[in-house]
Design a protein around this motif. Structure first.
Motif, mmCIF file in Angstrom:
data_model
loop_
_atom_site.group_PDB
_atom_site.id
_atom_site.type_symbol
_atom_site.label_atom_id
_atom_site.label_comp_id
_atom_site.label_asym_id
_atom_site.label_seq_id
_atom_site.Cartn_x
_atom_site.Cartn_y
_atom_site.Cartn_z
ATOM 1 N N UNK A 199 0.788 -1.125 -0.025
ATOM 2 C CA UNK A 199 -0.018 -0.010 -0.020
ATOM 3 C C UNK A 199 0.920 1.243 -0.062
ATOM 4 N N UNK A 200 1.979 1.145 0.757
ATOM 5 C CA UNK A 200 2.762 2.460 0.920
ATOM 6 C C UNK A 200 3.564 2.786 -0.268
ATOM 7 N N UNK A 201 3.811 1.514 -1.093
ATOM 8 C CA UNK A 201 4.660 1.799 -2.622
ATOM 9 C C UNK A 201 3.621 2.187 -3.646
ATOM 10 N N UNK A 202 2.575 1.850 -3.531
ATOM 11 C CA UNK A 202 1.600 2.196 -4.551
ATOM 12 C C UNK A 202 1.319 3.702 -4.390
ATOM 13 N N UNK A 203 0.988 4.060 -3.155
ATOM 14 C CA UNK A 203 0.814 5.588 -2.769
ATOM 15 C C UNK A 203 1.695 6.500 -3.199
#
Length: 257
Positions: A199-203
């Motif tokens: 989730x952090x990477x996508x954000x």
């Protein structure tokens, strides 16, 4: 070498206080007839079958009542790495990212058994009815953002006590998790950790404000370059072997007519 951040932002202090207050409530709750832990943990069956959607958010404020190390490690990591991020990013941006990583990880923890079922892959009872709690998903997102923001910064680990570049922090943590799981001594939520990182990477990629965050296109380009270098090395290796073989033939004292 200095230890810890030079300053602790208010958002980090408030997050640590909030987690501490909830932890005390977990310990005291049963005495007042309310089990805070049971109310807030992520359980896939409860989230989707009973529609208890609050759990994908509340779980990230809970920690194991039976071990002070759980909350201590998460809050230490939040303070150690989150402080620098909050100072560089600003508190509002950091808080939004932290909550998104934690809630997004909770959503994936609750949803993966159902998604696997749609693909015809059965999940174990532990995956469907098991409970997950802790800020680890959000904290893993913080560690990811830190490693992308300052990839070449040297970090001195506590265990094992070795210096590493920040960019290798997440891979090392997953290797250590895998090793502990292989010995059967770990009850870590690997899905939660992976989900927080994902989730952090996508954000970060979609936000576009963290140059160190690799995009899918850049990863594909690096893979193609790697494959090209491997092919070039293979060609050079074959050339050297052919050259050596020709030299050996020239040195052969025998002559044929």
């Amino acid at each position: 070498m200095s230890f810890g951040p030079p300053q602790t932002p208010e958002v980090i202090k408030n997050l640590m206080i909030a987690n501490g207050v909830v932890f005390i409530a977990q310990l005291a709750g049963p005495s007042f007839g309310f089990n805070v832990t049971a109310f807030g943990v992520v359980q896939p069956y409860a989230v989707w079958n009973d529609f208890q959607l609050w759990r994908i958010f509340t779980y990230m404020w809970l920690h194991s009542p039976g071990s002070i190390l759980h909350i201590a490690f998460n809050m230490f990591s939040l303070w150690m790495f989150g402080s620098a991020l909050a100072l560089a990013w600003g508190e509002e941006r950091f808080l939004k990212y932290y909550l998104l990583c934690g809630t997004g990880a909770g959503f994936l923890i609750a949803s993966i058994p159902s998604l696997l079922g749609l693909l015809g892959i059965s999940s174990s009872a532990a995956d469907v009815f098991g409970n997950t709690l802790g800020a680890s998903g959000a904290v893993m997102g913080v560690l990811l953002a830190y490693s992308f923001t300052w990839p070449d910064r040297t970090i001195m680990l506590i265990f094992p006590p070795i210096p590493i570049k920040a960019i290798w922090l997440i891979p090392l943590l997953f290797v250590m998790e895998w090793m502990s799981s292989a010995t059967g001594t770990s009850n870590v939520s690997h899905i939660g950790h992976l989900a927080g990182v994902l989730v952090g990477w996508i954000y970060l990629v979609n936000e576009g404000r963290t140059p160190g965050a690799p995009t899918p296109q850049s990863l594909l380009l690096k893979w193609r370059r790697y494959r090209m270098r491997q092919k070039i090395r293979a060609v050079h290796r074959d050339d050297r072997q052919d050259s050596k073989r020709f030299r050996d033939d020239d040195d052969d004292p025998r002559r044929f007519h």
